[in-house]
Design a protein around this motif. Structure first.
Motif, PDB file in Angstrom:
ATOM      1  N   SER A 222      -8.899 -20.385 -19.334  1.00 41.53           N
ATOM      2  CA  SER A 222     -10.004 -20.152 -18.401  1.00 41.53           C
ATOM      3  C   SER A 222      -9.881 -18.803 -17.709  1.00 41.53           C
ATOM      4  O   SER A 222     -10.892 -18.171 -17.373  1.00 41.53           O
ATOM      5  N   GLU A 223      -8.663 -18.341 -17.511  1.00 40.87           N
ATOM      6  CA  GLU A 223      -8.475 -17.032 -16.886  1.00 40.87           C
ATOM      7  C   GLU A 223      -9.066 -15.918 -17.744  1.00 40.87           C
ATOM      8  O   GLU A 223      -9.582 -14.926 -17.220  1.00 40.87           O
ATOM      9  N   ASP A 224      -8.989 -16.068 -19.063  1.00 37.33           N
ATOM     10  CA  ASP A 224      -9.589 -15.071 -19.948  1.00 37.33           C
ATOM     11  C   ASP A 224     -11.106 -15.080 -19.824  1.00 37.33           C
ATOM     12  O   ASP A 224     -11.751 -14.026 -19.906  1.00 37.33           O
ATOM     13  N   ILE A 225     -11.690 -16.260 -19.666  1.00 35.18           N
ATOM     14  CA  ILE A 225     -13.142 -16.361 -19.498  1.00 35.18           C
ATOM     15  C   ILE A 225     -13.550 -15.775 -18.149  1.00 35.18           C
ATOM     16  O   ILE A 225     -14.526 -15.023 -18.059  1.00 35.18           O
ATOM     17  N   ILE A 226     -12.827 -16.112 -17.104  1.00 34.70           N
ATOM     18  CA  ILE A 226     -13.142 -15.589 -15.764  1.00 34.70           C
ATOM     19  C   ILE A 226     -13.046 -14.073 -15.751  1.00 34.70           C
ATOM     20  O   ILE A 226     -13.940 -13.382 -15.267  1.00 34.70           O
ATOM     21  N   GLY A 227     -11.963 -13.550 -16.304  1.00 32.37           N
ATOM     22  CA  GLY A 227     -11.834 -12.115 -16.475  1.00 32.37           C
ATOM     23  C   GLY A 227     -11.618 -11.343 -15.177  1.00 32.37           C
ATOM     24  O   GLY A 227     -11.387 -11.917 -14.107  1.00 32.37           O
ATOM     25  N   TYR A 228     -11.754 -10.028 -15.283  1.00 31.25           N
ATOM     26  CA  TYR A 228     -11.551  -9.130 -14.145  1.00 31.25           C
ATOM     27  C   TYR A 228     -11.989  -7.731 -14.559  1.00 31.25           C
ATOM     28  O   TYR A 228     -12.309  -7.469 -15.723  1.00 31.25           O
ATOM     29  N   THR A 229     -11.995  -6.835 -13.589  1.00 36.12           N
ATOM     30  CA  THR A 229     -12.267  -5.417 -13.844  1.00 36.12           C
ATOM     31  C   THR A 229     -11.009  -4.642 -13.513  1.00 36.12           C
ATOM     32  O   THR A 229     -10.474  -4.755 -12.401  1.00 36.12           O
ATOM     33  N   SER A 230     -10.515  -3.873 -14.460  1.00 39.16           N
ATOM     34  CA  SER A 230      -9.271  -3.135 -14.252  1.00 39.16           C
ATOM     35  C   SER A 230      -9.525  -1.859 -13.452  1.00 39.16           C
ATOM     36  O   SER A 230     -10.658  -1.378 -13.343  1.00 39.16           O
ATOM     37  N   ASP A 231      -8.450  -1.304 -12.926  1.00 36.46           N
ATOM     38  CA  ASP A 231      -8.556  -0.075 -12.134  1.00 36.46           C
ATOM     39  C   ASP A 231      -9.053   1.103 -12.960  1.00 36.46           C
ATOM     40  O   ASP A 231      -9.634   2.047 -12.408  1.00 36.46           O
ATOM     41  N   ASP A 232      -8.825   1.059 -14.270  1.00 36.23           N
ATOM     42  CA  ASP A 232      -9.252   2.177 -15.110  1.00 36.23           C
ATOM     43  C   ASP A 232     -10.630   1.935 -15.748  1.00 36.23           C
ATOM     44  O   ASP A 232     -11.009   2.614 -16.704  1.00 36.23           O
TER      45      ASP A 232
ATOM     46  N   ASP B 143     -16.698 -10.668 -16.049  1.00 33.41           N
ATOM     47  CA  ASP B 143     -16.963  -9.370 -15.428  1.00 33.41           C
ATOM     48  C   ASP B 143     -17.644  -8.394 -16.381  1.00 33.41           C
ATOM     49  O   ASP B 143     -18.283  -7.431 -15.944  1.00 33.41           O
ATOM     50  N   ALA B 144     -17.527  -8.625 -17.690  1.00 36.85           N
ATOM     51  CA  ALA B 144     -18.193  -7.747 -18.663  1.00 36.85           C
ATOM     52  C   ALA B 144     -19.708  -7.857 -18.569  1.00 36.85           C
ATOM     53  O   ALA B 144     -20.427  -7.025 -19.138  1.00 36.85           O
ATOM     54  N   LEU B 145     -20.211  -8.852 -17.834  1.00 39.90           N
ATOM     55  CA  LEU B 145     -21.647  -8.951 -17.610  1.00 39.90           C
ATOM     56  C   LEU B 145     -22.193  -7.692 -16.941  1.00 39.90           C
ATOM     57  O   LEU B 145     -23.354  -7.318 -17.147  1.00 39.90           O
ATOM     58  N   GLN B 146     -21.343  -7.027 -16.158  1.00 36.71           N
ATOM     59  CA  GLN B 146     -21.773  -5.810 -15.471  1.00 36.71           C
ATOM     60  C   GLN B 146     -22.198  -4.714 -16.440  1.00 36.71           C
ATOM     61  O   GLN B 146     -22.915  -3.782 -16.070  1.00 36.71           O
ATOM     62  N   LEU B 147     -21.764  -4.810 -17.687  1.00 32.85           N
ATOM     63  CA  LEU B 147     -22.048  -3.762 -18.660  1.00 32.85           C
ATOM     64  C   LEU B 147     -23.433  -3.885 -19.284  1.00 32.85           C
ATOM     65  O   LEU B 147     -23.944  -2.916 -19.862  1.00 32.85           O
ATOM     66  N   LEU B 148     -24.037  -5.064 -19.198  1.00 35.66           N
ATOM     67  CA  LEU B 148     -25.269  -5.301 -19.945  1.00 35.66           C
ATOM     68  C   LEU B 148     -26.395  -4.367 -19.500  1.00 35.66           C
ATOM     69  O   LEU B 148     -27.032  -3.702 -20.324  1.00 35.66           O
ATOM     70  N   TYR B 149     -26.662  -4.311 -18.207  1.00 37.56           N
ATOM     71  CA  TYR B 149     -27.727  -3.431 -17.748  1.00 37.56           C
ATOM     72  C   TYR B 149     -27.316  -1.964 -17.849  1.00 37.56           C
ATOM     73  O   TYR B 149     -28.118  -1.109 -18.232  1.00 37.56           O
ATOM     74  N   GLN B 150     -26.070  -1.678 -17.535  1.00 45.02           N
ATOM     75  CA  GLN B 150     -25.608  -0.288 -17.563  1.00 45.02           C
ATOM     76  C   GLN B 150     -25.716   0.318 -18.962  1.00 45.02           C
ATOM     77  O   GLN B 150     -26.021   1.507 -19.108  1.00 45.02           O
ATOM     78  N   GLU B 151     -25.456  -0.473 -19.985  1.00 45.29           N
ATOM     79  CA  GLU B 151     -25.404   0.062 -21.344  1.00 45.29           C
ATOM     80  C   GLU B 151     -26.652  -0.237 -22.170  1.00 45.29           C
ATOM     81  O   GLU B 151     -26.976   0.518 -23.096  1.00 45.29           O
ATOM     82  N   GLN B 152     -27.364  -1.336 -21.844  1.00 40.30           N
ATOM     83  CA  GLN B 152     -28.518  -1.709 -22.660  1.00 40.30           C
ATOM     84  C   GLN B 152     -29.808  -1.819 -21.855  1.00 40.30           C
ATOM     85  O   GLN B 152     -30.871  -2.101 -22.424  1.00 40.30           O
ATOM     86  N   PHE B 153     -29.747  -1.602 -20.545  1.00 37.78           N
ATOM     87  CA  PHE B 153     -30.902  -1.679 -19.657  1.00 37.78           C
ATOM     88  C   PHE B 153     -31.640  -3.003 -19.805  1.00 37.78           C
ATOM     89  O   PHE B 153     -32.863  -3.059 -19.853  1.00 37.78           O
ATOM     90  N   VAL B 154     -30.859  -4.067 -19.881  1.00 42.08           N
ATOM     91  CA  VAL B 154     -31.376  -5.428 -19.975  1.00 42.08           C
ATOM     92  C   VAL B 154     -30.911  -6.199 -18.746  1.00 42.08           C
ATOM     93  O   VAL B 154     -29.748  -6.107 -18.352  1.00 42.08           O
ATOM     94  N   VAL B 155     -31.817  -6.954 -18.146  1.00 40.03           N
ATOM     95  CA  VAL B 155     -31.489  -7.722 -16.945  1.00 40.03           C
ATOM     96  C   VAL B 155     -31.063  -9.136 -17.340  1.00 40.03           C
ATOM     97  O   VAL B 155     -31.875  -9.918 -17.848  1.00 40.03           O
ATOM     98  N   PRO B 156     -29.806  -9.494 -17.138  1.00 44.88           N
ATOM     99  CA  PRO B 156     -29.356 -10.861 -17.460  1.00 44.88           C
ATOM    100  C   PRO B 156     -29.850 -11.839 -16.412  1.00 44.88           C
ATOM    101  O   PRO B 156     -29.738 -11.582 -15.216  1.00 44.88           O
ATOM    102  N   ASN B 157     -30.423 -12.967 -16.849  1.00 44.47           N
ATOM    103  CA  ASN B 157     -30.950 -13.900 -15.849  1.00 44.47           C
ATOM    104  C   ASN B 157     -30.699 -15.371 -16.152  1.00 44.47           C
ATOM    105  O   ASN B 157     -31.133 -16.236 -15.406  1.00 44.47           O
ATOM    106  N   LEU B 158     -29.984 -15.672 -17.241  1.00 45.06           N
ATOM    107  CA  LEU B 158     -29.632 -17.057 -17.558  1.00 45.06           C
ATOM    108  C   LEU B 158     -28.236 -17.045 -18.175  1.00 45.06           C
ATOM    109  O   LEU B 158     -28.030 -16.443 -19.229  1.00 45.06           O
TER     110      LEU B 158
END
Length: 503
Positions: free
Chosen positions: A192-202, A209-224
């Motif tokens: 479960s820790e792998d699923i929960i994830g995190y954002t590294s200092d680098d 946490d990789a959800l943060q990349l969806l809009y930044q990289e594909q300009f798609v708004v996640p909503n479900l």
């Protein structure tokens, strides 16, 4: 101290109740996929990154596929969206956390198989295809293995679940036994820790946490959002609900989760146990729907209800131009029975008992009107008879509509940030937002006369001097027809027909 703002924002205000580019549905799943079956996975950016999938063939080519849904949890979503008797519906997005470079066995596996008429195959969904080497059986330790491309080709047959090796004409590989060596992935190592994830200092993103990349990289708004096979862990559920609030500082998403069938050594195999588990583990966010139990189809495949909830929500939203006002409850699903776990004697329940789950904010599945359907339109916060529950928390469609409006507002006006805030711009925003609200009324998504105002009380001079402006929108989302009752009375008046003269 006031919060510094730079951008366009959307928020939910307190409910007002007198009595007790467009945003379309973007489902994002988190879990494990057999990317070990994808050639060149290391360069494909398919680990801890959002990947868009549009069809069964696309999913298999980009993420791999397997019938072992316990090991590769994302494959359930592939099947539900693209490989059932129902019409395929997508696109969908995956965040896979299985990394074949990290989650692999320490020792190589060796399969000795026979090459007959230039072809050989063996069943596996664990082999990392990029690590396969092939040599003649009994070849000297220092002998060169056969060369892929020159001596043979390698493919994976997803329908059969087999690696297929084909000798090339003119190559060195001939009929006979061959030794196939490879490393295997270890999906059981994922926690479960792998699923929960995190954002590294680098600046690397892992798991949810990789959800943060969806809009930044594909300009798609996640909503479900969903993570079937994982959201029955309270820590995963809690993290997913938290991350779903203000993704990238802006976007709101709705979470679909499952209650477990087993909690440690204790079975959660009855309605009373499911309700108690939900209460004990605080699965009660208005930003989520929770489901129980699981369901199976005619082939024996077992689905989490959260997966089918996402499928039917996406289907309904697509039928309504991306506006999420139609409930997925009472929508047909391609299954034939409830599933409470292997060896559990529970034969299931009907609508009457299912309503006991619904009144505690749990969506389920029942046989109804000649087919199996999802059953339960509420959020996880719903509790029948509660006097403290916010009215917006009653129906999932109400919350999703509010999110739709705030997300759409932000997308609509994002490009105006740092432009001069003229009176003309103020009027343009009000007129455009009112037109959208009126359109929702015409569509049936909202009721009455929704309003958008630029109120002086909420825009004091101190805020205006800082360039911070606020618009207030009041709406009434259309509720679903949760019940319909007719009352029929007996009367003896009709007996008079015996004595009336006929014409």
């Amino acid at each position: 101290m006031a919060e510094y703002k730079h951008g366009v924002y959307g928020n939910l205000s307190d409910s007002v109740v007198e009595s007790m580019v467009t945003v379309s549905t973007v489902p994002v799943y988190f879990g494990t996929a057999p990317v070990n079956l994808v050639r060149g996975y290391a360069e494909a950016d398919i680990v801890n990154a959002p990947v868009r999938l549009t069809s069964l063939s696309d999913a298999r080519a980009r993420m791999g596929d397997s019938s072992d849904w316990e090991a590769f949890t994302l494959c359930e979503a592939i099947a539900a969206h693209y490989n059932t008797t129902a019409e395929a519906v997508g696109p969908i997005y995956f965040v896979n956390v299985l990394d074949p470079d990290k989650h692999r066995a320490k020792k190589e596996t060796v399969e000795v198989i026979g090459l007959v008429n230039g072809t050989a195959s063996f069943a596996t969904d664990r082999a990392i295809l990029d690590t396969i080497t092939i040599a003649a059986e009994g070849a000297d330790e220092g002998a060169q293995p056969y060369a892929e491309g020159a001596d043979y080709t390698l493919a994976y047959n997803h329908n059969a679940g087999k690696v297929v090796i084909t000798a090339k004409e003119g190559g060195a590989m001939a009929d006979g036994n061959i030794a196939v060596s490879f490393f295997e992935v270890t999906p059981e190592a994922i926690t479960s820790e792998d699923i929960i994830g995190y954002t590294s200092d680098d600046g690397q993103y892992f798991g949810i946490d990789a959800l943060q990349l969806l809009y930044q990289e594909q300009f798609v708004v996640p909503n479900l959002l969903a993570a079937p096979g994982w959201t029955d862990d309270p820590e995963v559920y809690s993290r997913l609900v938290k991350v779903a609030q203000k993704i990238n500082g802006h976007w709101d998403a709705f979470v679909v989760a499952d209650l477990p069938l087993q909690d440690g050594k204790s079975a959660v195999d009855t309605i009373d146990k499911a309700i108690a588990w939900k209460d004990d583990n605080a699965y009660d966010s208005e930003r989520s729907a929770v489901c129980w139990p699981q369901v199976s189809d005619y082939t024996g495949r077992v689905f989490h209800l959260s997966t089918l909830y996402v499928v039917e929500s996406l289907r309904a939203d697509n039928d309504n131009d991306g506006v999420p006002f139609e409930s997925c409850s009472n929508k047909a699903i391609p299954v034939c029975r409830q599933h409470f776990g292997d060896g559990v004697p529970n034969r299931g329940f009907d609508q009457v008992r299912a309503n006991g789950l619904n009144e505690r904010g749990i969506t389920t599945a029942i046989g109804w009107a000649g087919e199996w359907v999802l059953w339960g339109p509420h959020t996880a916060a719903y509790r029948f008879g509660s006097t403290t529950m916010d009215a917006r928390s009653i129906f999932a469609t109400a919350i999703r509509m509010l999110f739709h409006i705030t997300n759409y507002f932000q997308l609509e006006w994002a490009t105006t940030i740092d432009e001069p805030m003229t009176r003309a711009l103020q009027d343009r925003i009000i007129n455009r937002e009112q037109a959208k609200l009126d359109g929702y009324v015409t569509q049936g998504a909202l009721l009455g006369k929704p309003t958008v105002v630029f109120d002086q009380a909420n825009n004091p001079d101190s805020s205006i001097m800082e360039g911070d402006f606020r618009w207030d929108i009041s709406v009434t989302p259309t509720p679903p027809l949760k019940s319909a009752s007719v009352y029929v009375a007996y009367t003896d008046e009709g007996f008079s027909a015996y004595f009336e003269d006929g014409e």
